[in-house]
Design a protein around this motif. Structure first.
Motif, mmCIF file in Angstrom:
data_model
loop_
_atom_site.group_PDB
_atom_site.id
_atom_site.type_symbol
_atom_site.label_atom_id
_atom_site.label_comp_id
_atom_site.label_asym_id
_atom_site.label_seq_id
_atom_site.Cartn_x
_atom_site.Cartn_y
_atom_site.Cartn_z
ATOM 1 N N LEU A 131 1.048 -0.865 -0.432
ATOM 2 C CA LEU A 131 0.013 -0.073 0.216
ATOM 3 C C LEU A 131 0.790 1.063 0.237
ATOM 4 O O LEU A 131 0.873 2.353 -0.339
ATOM 5 C CB LEU A 131 -0.880 0.352 0.820
ATOM 6 C CG LEU A 131 -1.759 -1.635 1.510
ATOM 7 C CD1 LEU A 131 -2.815 -0.942 2.127
ATOM 8 C CD2 LEU A 131 -2.489 -1.628 0.335
ATOM 9 N N THR A 188 -9.181 -1.097 1.112
ATOM 10 C CA THR A 188 -7.488 0.069 1.751
ATOM 11 C C THR A 188 -7.758 1.090 1.762
ATOM 12 O O THR A 188 -8.795 1.795 1.250
ATOM 13 C CB THR A 188 -6.540 -0.271 0.875
ATOM 14 O OG1 THR A 188 -6.129 0.739 -0.783
ATOM 15 C CG2 THR A 188 -5.720 -1.193 0.220
ATOM 16 N N ARG A 189 -7.146 1.928 1.825
ATOM 17 C CA ARG A 189 -7.176 3.262 2.235
ATOM 18 C C ARG A 189 -6.854 4.427 0.539
ATOM 19 O O ARG A 189 -6.749 5.615 0.878
ATOM 20 C CB ARG A 189 -6.282 4.792 2.984
ATOM 21 C CG ARG A 189 -4.832 3.828 2.968
ATOM 22 C CD ARG A 189 -3.862 4.401 4.504
ATOM 23 N NE ARG A 189 -4.190 3.570 5.160
ATOM 24 C CZ ARG A 189 -2.946 3.956 5.643
ATOM 25 N NH1 ARG A 189 -2.233 4.755 6.038
ATOM 26 N NH2 ARG A 189 -3.472 3.183 7.282
ATOM 27 N N TYR A 190 -6.837 3.619 -0.563
ATOM 28 C CA TYR A 190 -6.177 4.008 -1.251
ATOM 29 C C TYR A 190 -7.571 3.374 -2.576
ATOM 30 O O TYR A 190 -6.605 3.501 -3.663
ATOM 31 C CB TYR A 190 -4.263 3.302 -1.967
ATOM 32 C CG TYR A 190 -3.837 3.507 -0.864
ATOM 33 C CD1 TYR A 190 -3.290 4.885 -0.377
ATOM 34 C CD2 TYR A 190 -3.346 2.472 -0.206
ATOM 35 C CE1 TYR A 190 -2.792 5.670 0.306
ATOM 36 C CE2 TYR A 190 -2.380 3.112 0.712
ATOM 37 C CZ TYR A 190 -2.078 4.483 1.321
ATOM 38 O OH TYR A 190 -1.044 4.957 1.991
ATOM 39 N N GLY A 191 -8.178 3.006 -2.040
ATOM 40 C CA GLY A 191 -9.021 2.193 -3.133
ATOM 41 C C GLY A 191 -9.148 0.840 -2.684
ATOM 42 O O GLY A 191 -8.691 0.315 -1.702
ATOM 43 N N SER A 192 -10.452 0.194 -3.498
ATOM 44 C CA SER A 192 -10.867 -0.676 -3.184
ATOM 45 C C SER A 192 -10.225 -1.796 -4.837
ATOM 46 O O SER A 192 -10.591 -1.236 -6.033
ATOM 47 C CB SER A 192 -12.395 -1.012 -3.373
ATOM 48 O OG SER A 192 -12.883 -0.374 -2.524
ATOM 49 N N GLY A 216 -14.229 -1.794 5.928
ATOM 50 C CA GLY A 216 -13.581 -0.329 5.895
ATOM 51 C C GLY A 216 -12.671 0.686 6.113
ATOM 52 O O GLY A 216 -11.518 0.802 6.119
ATOM 53 N N LYS A 217 -12.046 -0.299 7.759
ATOM 54 C CA LYS A 217 -11.266 0.125 7.893
ATOM 55 C C LYS A 217 -9.970 -0.884 7.697
ATOM 56 O O LYS A 217 -8.925 -0.206 8.119
ATOM 57 C CB LYS A 217 -11.350 -0.139 9.636
ATOM 58 C CG LYS A 217 -11.324 0.556 10.443
ATOM 59 C CD LYS A 217 -11.183 0.581 12.474
ATOM 60 C CE LYS A 217 -12.657 0.243 12.587
ATOM 61 N NZ LYS A 217 -12.453 0.083 14.457
ATOM 62 N N GLU A 218 -9.698 -2.211 6.521
ATOM 63 C CA GLU A 218 -8.859 -2.313 6.150
ATOM 64 C C GLU A 218 -7.997 -2.976 7.284
ATOM 65 O O GLU A 218 -9.018 -2.920 8.781
ATOM 66 C CB GLU A 218 -8.476 -1.280 5.614
ATOM 67 C CG GLU A 218 -7.817 -0.296 5.521
ATOM 68 C CD GLU A 218 -6.518 0.017 5.803
ATOM 69 O OE1 GLU A 218 -5.518 -1.412 5.385
ATOM 70 O OE2 GLU A 218 -6.054 0.866 6.558
#
Lengths: 545, 677
Positions: free
Chosen positions: A36, A64-68, A108-110
């Motif tokens: 990531l 992830t915080r960078y998208g799905s 969502g929190k990954e």
């Protein structure tokens, strides 16, 4: 594109672990590490796209915080590929599955929570079955921003991404340990305290020289874990990583149980003990029963034909003292204790100067004395001009009140300082670099080449991991062995001396060498001379260059 | 490997002084250790490694010193006694714990016991015989040394006795004094095998550290692990094309890219030390040895000795004897060289000239800057790359070497571009044997060079390791395209500056600029073309080709562990720290142009600024930025204003949103939505 790929790759289930031979592209079912960001790695077992999964129309998805990232976008691509984020409907899924609201929030929190879920869901959540059986996998649409990289698993990335169960043996330690205990292709290694498995994976790679067959002994790791839960997790992990044939994992308390496998010796030559009390396990690692050397039934877990190298890994000095003491009493030699200090460095550009852009990270103070001087001079000049003006307009002040002047100047500087070093005030051909544009600023140097290149330690360092105690146990050497060796290599009348010799002998040797060299040359010359039918024999030795 | 000491093996002799002597144990010679004595080599041959021997005094009827194996209990006697004493004192300070110590060490303890079996010195409690309080002169010591002295023990004991102020010494200074004298006079040595770890340590600490670029053990570990160097698969040899001598290059076996696996690129300016370390990790450094007691027949020994090749290097006596009959399984049987030197080997059907005796898997490819690689240290493992007729060695089939010229401009290289000579069988038969030999040699060399160059240029290497004095940027420029996706890169440098400059080529601002299309030269180029980016001043390397760029260093701190005296060593070797650059080869995504267009569109919009102020964002709202250069912790983030670091530069809005690790996906969506406006 991946739908066709999936069945093909599944037939060729990778026999060799992806850690040892990942192949050129990612495969279904294989472990992959998602990068990531530089130090943010996340392991994922890639799943074939098969209809809806966990509420996602695209099949299994990594958020992830960078998208799905649907798994389908990550299968059949070359390792190291940059994967774009996809447009995945995460919102409606949450709404539709109200009863599982909490769970989707977790998704969502990954972070690590998503991993076990991704791999266990298919078999463990019957609630999903209805969803899964519905329509075919939705076609994936790329998102406008965000991406990750997909890396092949190696012990290093696995160590930085693995699910923690205990204290992890990190790369700086295990790389040094494996080097020192001579874990090489073909070695048999005993590891006690499998823990989180980082050392296990690294040591498998070190000793791997092919999967063992009935006929041939190959490099192997015998791993022991006392904690039952960790043992089961580890076992599962090894299977998933196709390391089953290379690691023999045993659930045992080695202090009392020792290191034998079904009463047989694993014949190890390298040992790594990550135990709270290594000294309690050491007596098992002897050549003979230390309490009763004559005990014929006692089996040593060590390779009887090689020296054994050991390393123990203990965080406290008291443990080290006890371990070393036990080693001395059990005949280990070359005892050496070290600790490894590893530091990572970040490189950056240190941008200092009054004329630089106002970006974050820029230190808007003077770059050097000259710049400071120029700025001070300018301020002074302006101030004088200003004072002269105010004097003209305001004659009664007489302009000799120094205190007032200084106050005024300070006030001005303060004002300037608030506005980032007052560069607005002092207009030294500064062009505020627009953050949007990557065009070269006024100075002609692009942003990424501006300033001085510096290295700086990471913000937080590991100052202590553990103490490493190394030692070697030579193979057993009996009087009979000695007698056999003595008869094989009898001492004869030795002539030549190797090593330190006295001056006379050294000179003599040199003389002989020279003699030999000139002799050779002489012989060659004579040959040539004979060919040419010239009798140059008498002059030959003198022509030595 | 390394179970028993073989004849002609290179070994290290660890001396009491702490130094190591690296020698070759040639049978029927005398090994001299200087002041520690001399002994016949045959007395250690066939014995196990890691034993400690003591050089005994010559007996009157023998002309040489015999050896005695020192049991470990004796080596550690002093420490064990001290421990026992400490424990005994702690438990019962008054009772006769000391008595136990004396009996435990009686007759064995060398430096603590004098001739009568009394403890000479321990913490000054023992009474020292008055007559002993006198100082020995140097002459007396010399005299003592000459008259057989029980392997130096007598000297030490007498020295201890003769020290006038011994009873005034504290335990610690006493121990130190004892140790000092023991180091000087005890005639002991330990035989250690020459493997990468022990040899490198010797080269670093006692020989010439600059020769191996100050590579320390920690660095071997890091480079090897981060380079993911390991056994790369079972050997798979090339097919024999069965080309006749009148057939030319068209019959060469073409490179089969799918067969090439487990190959590592090496750039080595350490005289082969790095190659040796990597070969050890791949299992191709040591000949396969049986663990059986003695594989060697005396006749074979003689035979090979006479056939040993003359080598011009340091290790010119490197006779390769130990491998003579333990033929490595990896060696190609039809290798003519080996049959020439070793009569014992069965004569096998010769392959054609265009058989390349190289494995397609598990190989090391060395790229060198001189016409011949400098791998002289491999001589210690009985491998000499310059030897024309080399006896079997695993490296023969697994070590490929080519020059930078051959890699980058093969058409300029004579041995690559000159077509092989051809001749019909009749012609050949009419030639002199020497000419015929030359003919075959040229053809073989051609096939080999062809294969090495072509297979290297085919790329798909599993990793790159380097320890070179050349600029790493220039190395990567030409080797990055050769690496397969996800392949690790591990570059060692004794100093950090070259690596910092290299890491800077992959900095976030640079990558951001690259991916956002601000480099006019990249416009219209395909990914393949950009992989072979030749570099310009601003972008020496394509900054998207590496991921996870990191620089690190490791240092082992050595400790002394003794009862009540455990502490780190006071001094250690300084010099170069050594740094390792690590990264993975990335494959940038296609369709980057699309992303760039979208981002350009949003950049000038005013709403963007609002987002930025709200979320404390930074300008680089591009894919490159989202990956965020490092673990920007919250703490670092807070300090970002005070620390002028570019790392913070690249942080993106999403990163910030998630900084607290609590933001929900909905919040992130919102941010994204605003960005898109």
């Amino acid at each position: 594109m991946d739908d066709t790929m999936a069945p093909v790759t599944r037939n060729q289930a990778p026999k060799i672990s992806p850690f040892l031979e990942p192949g050129k592209t990612t495969k279904v079912g294989s472990l992959a590490i998602l990068q990531l960001s530089r130090d943010n790695l996340q392991p994922v077992y890639l799943q074939a796209p098969s209809g809806k999964h966990d509420g996602y129309a695209e099949g299994a998805v990594v958020n992830t915080r960078y998208g799905s990232f649907p798994h389908s976008t990550m299968i059949g691509v070359p390792w190291g590929s940059q994967i774009r984020a996809s447009k995945v409907d995460t919102g409606s899924r949450g709404r539709n599955n109200k009863r599982k609201r909490n769970k989707s929030d977790d998704d969502g929190k990954e972070g690590p929570a998503a991993i076990p879920e991704a791999k266990t869901e298919p078999e463990s959540t019957p609630a999903e079955v209805i969803d899964d059986s519905s329509a075919a996998t939705k076609k994936v649409v790329a998102d406008v921003s965000g991406f990750i990289h997909i890396l092949p698993p190696t012990p290093e990335v696995w160590t930085s991404s693995l699910p923690h169960r205990t204290q992890v043996v990190y790369t700086p330690d295990y790389s040094y340990v494996l080097h020192r205990i001579r874990a090489r292709p073909g070695s048999v290694l005993i590891e006690a305290g499998a823990g989180s498995g980082s050392f296990t994976h690294a040591s498998v790679r070190a000793v791997y020289n092919g999967y063992p067959t009935e006929a041939e002994r190959k490099g192997k790791v015998y791993s022991f874990e006392f904690h039952e839960q960790r043992f089961h997790k580890m076992n599962k992990e090894l299977k998933e990583h196709n390391l089953g044939g290379l690691v023999h994992l045993t659930h045992r308390d080695v202090y009392s149980g020792g290191f034998l496998i079904d009463g047989k010796s694993p014949e190890a030559e390298a040992i790594f003990l990550d135990l709270p009390a290594p000294w309690e396990a050491l007596h098992h690692l002897s050549r003979r029963n230390p309490k009763n050397p004559g005990d014929k039934d006692w089996v040593s877990p060590l390779n009887p034909k090689r020296s054994a190298h050991i390393c123990t890994f203990s965080p406290c000095i008291e443990q080290v003292t006890k371990t070393v003491s036990a080693m001395r009493r059990l005949g280990w030699v070359g005892i050496d204790m070290v600790e490894i200090v590893n530091r990572k460095y970040h490189t950056s550009r240190e941008r200092v100067g009054l004329n630089l852009s106002m970006d974050r990270g820029v230190n808007n103070s003077a770059r050097d004395v000259d710049e400071a001087l120029a700025r001070l001079t300018e301020i002074e000049t302006r101030f004088r001009e200003h004072a002269a003006k105010s004097k003209e307009s305001d004659d009664e002040m007489d302009g000799d009140d120094d205190g007032g002047l200084i106050k005024m100047r300070e006030k001005k500087e303060l004002k300037g300082g608030k506005r980032r070093g007052g560069e607005k005030k002092v207009k030294v051909d500064h062009k505020p670099a627009s953050p949007e544009s990557f065009e070269t600023p006024a100075s002609g140097v692009p942003l990424w080449m501006e300033g001085r290149l510096i290295t700086r330690g990471e913000p937080e360092i590991k100052t202590h991991t553990s103490y490493l105690v190394f030692a070697t146990l030579p193979r057993e050497w009996t009087d009979q062995d000695e007698a056999a060796a003595a008869s094989r290599y009898p001492v004869v009348g030795e002539q030549k001396v190797i090593g330190v010799v006295d001056k006379a002998a050294r000179k003599q040797e040199r003389r002989e060498q020279l003699q030999k060299a000139t002799g050779n040359r002489k012989a060659r010359r004579m040959e040539r001379a004979a060919e040419l039918a010239v009798t140059a024999e008498g002059t030959a030795p003198e022509v030595v260059p | 490997m390394h179970s028993l000491i073989r004849p002609n093996a290179w070994v290290g002799l660890k001396l009491p002084s702490g130094s190591t002597k690296v020698i070759q144990l040639v049978p029927d010679t005398t090994i001299s250790l200087g002041k520690y004595g001399a002994f016949p080599a045959n007395l250690v041959l066939g014995r196990p490694y890691h034993l400690t021997f003591e050089v005994l005094d010559k007996t009157p009827d023998e002309s040489f010193s015999r050896l005695r194996v020192v049991p470990p209990s004796e080596l550690h006697a002093e420490a064990i006694a001290e421990e026992d004493e400490a424990e005994g004192n702690a438990a019962s300070a008054t009772n006769g714990a000391n008595q136990a110590v004396v009996t435990a060490t009686e007759g064995e303890e060398f430096s603590l016991v004098d001739e009568k079996g009394n403890v000479v010195a321990r913490s000054g409690r023992e009474v020292i015989d008055d007559s002993a309080i006198q100082t020995l002169t140097q002459d007396e010591i010399e005299e003592l040394k000459k008259e057989g002295n029980n392997a130096g023990k007598d000297v030490i004991a007498k020295l201890m006795l003769s020290h006038t102020a011994l009873d005034q010494k504290t335990t610690f200074s006493l121990a130190k004094y004892k140790l000092l004298k023991t180091k000087k006079y005890i005639r002991r040595f330990q035989v250690v095998p020459i493997d990468v770890a022990s040899f490198a340590q010797w080269q670093l600490e006692e020989k010439d550290a600059s020769k191996i670029m100050d590579l320390r053990a920690e660095m071997f570990g890091l480079v090897g692990c981060w380079g993911n160097v390991h056994f790369g698969g079972e050997d798979s040899m090339m097919d024999d094309p069965h080309s006749r001598t009148d057939q030319g290059e068209e019959t060469c076996v073409p490179v089969q890219p799918d067969e090439l696996k487990g190959r590592w690129l090496v750039v080595d300016d350490t005289c082969g030390m790095l190659v040796a370390a990597m070969a050890e990790r791949m299992g191709v450094l040591y000949p396969k040895e049986d663990d059986d007691e003695e594989p060697m027949v005396p006749e074979a020994k003689e035979e090979v000795k006479t056939a040993k090749p003359t080598q011009n290097s340091v290790a010119h006596e490197n006779a390769d004897v130990e491998m003579s009959d333990a033929v490595p399984e990896t060696t190609v049987p039809e290798r003519p060289k080996t049959t020439a030197t070793n009569k014992k080997q069965k004569v096998r059907p010769k392959g054609s000239d265009f058989v390349v005796p190289l494995s397609q898997t598990n190989t090391l490819t060395v790229i060198h800057s001189t016409s011949q690689p400098n791998l002289s240290l491999l001589n210690y493992w009985n491998f000499d790359i310059t030897a024309p007729n080399h006896p079997p060695h695993p490296l023969l089939n697994h070590l490929l070497n080519l020059t930078w010229l051959q890699l980058l401009k093969p058409e300029l290289d004579t041995s690559y571009s000159t077509p092989p000579p051809t001749a019909s069988a009749e012609e050949l038969a009419s030639w002199k044997p020497s000419r015929r030999g030359n003919f075959h040699r040229k053809r073989r060399r051609f096939a080999r060079t062809r294969y090495i160059v072509d297979s290297t240029r085919a790329g798909n290497f599993s990793g790159l390791v380097s320890a070179s004095s050349m600029d790493p940027i220039s190395i990567l420029k030409h080797t990055l395209p050769l690496l397969s996706g996800g392949a690790p890169v591990a570059i060692y440098s004794p100093s950090i500056e070259p690596l910092a400059a290299l890491a800077d080529c992959f900095s976030v601002p640079r990558r951001t600029a690259w991916t956002s299309g601000n480099v006019p030269e990249t416009a219209g180029k395909s990914l393949e073309e950009l992989e072979r980016w030749e570099g310009n001043e601003q972008f020496p390397l394509n900054p998207t080709l590496l991921q996870g760029v990191s620089i690190q260093t490791s240092r082992a701190r050595r400790w002394q562990v003794l009862p009540m005296r455990t502490h780190p060593l006071m001094t250690e070797r300084g010099g170069a720290d050594g740094y390792v650059f690590t990264a993975w080869r990335a494959k940038p995504a296609e369709g980057r142009v699309e992303a760039r267009g979208k981002f350009k569109k949003i950049q000038p919009s005013s709403s963007r600024k609002a987002v930025r102020t709200e979320e404390d964002s930074t300008p680089a709202e591009t894919p490159a930025a989202t990956e965020e250069d490092d673990s920007a912790t919250a703490a670092k983030r807070k300090r970002a204003d005070t620390l002028p670091s570019l790392d913070t530069e690249g942080s993106s809005a999403p990163e910030n949103v998630e900084a607290g690790d609590v933001a929900s996906p909905t919040k992130k969506r919102k941010v994204d939505g605003e960005v898109e406006v």
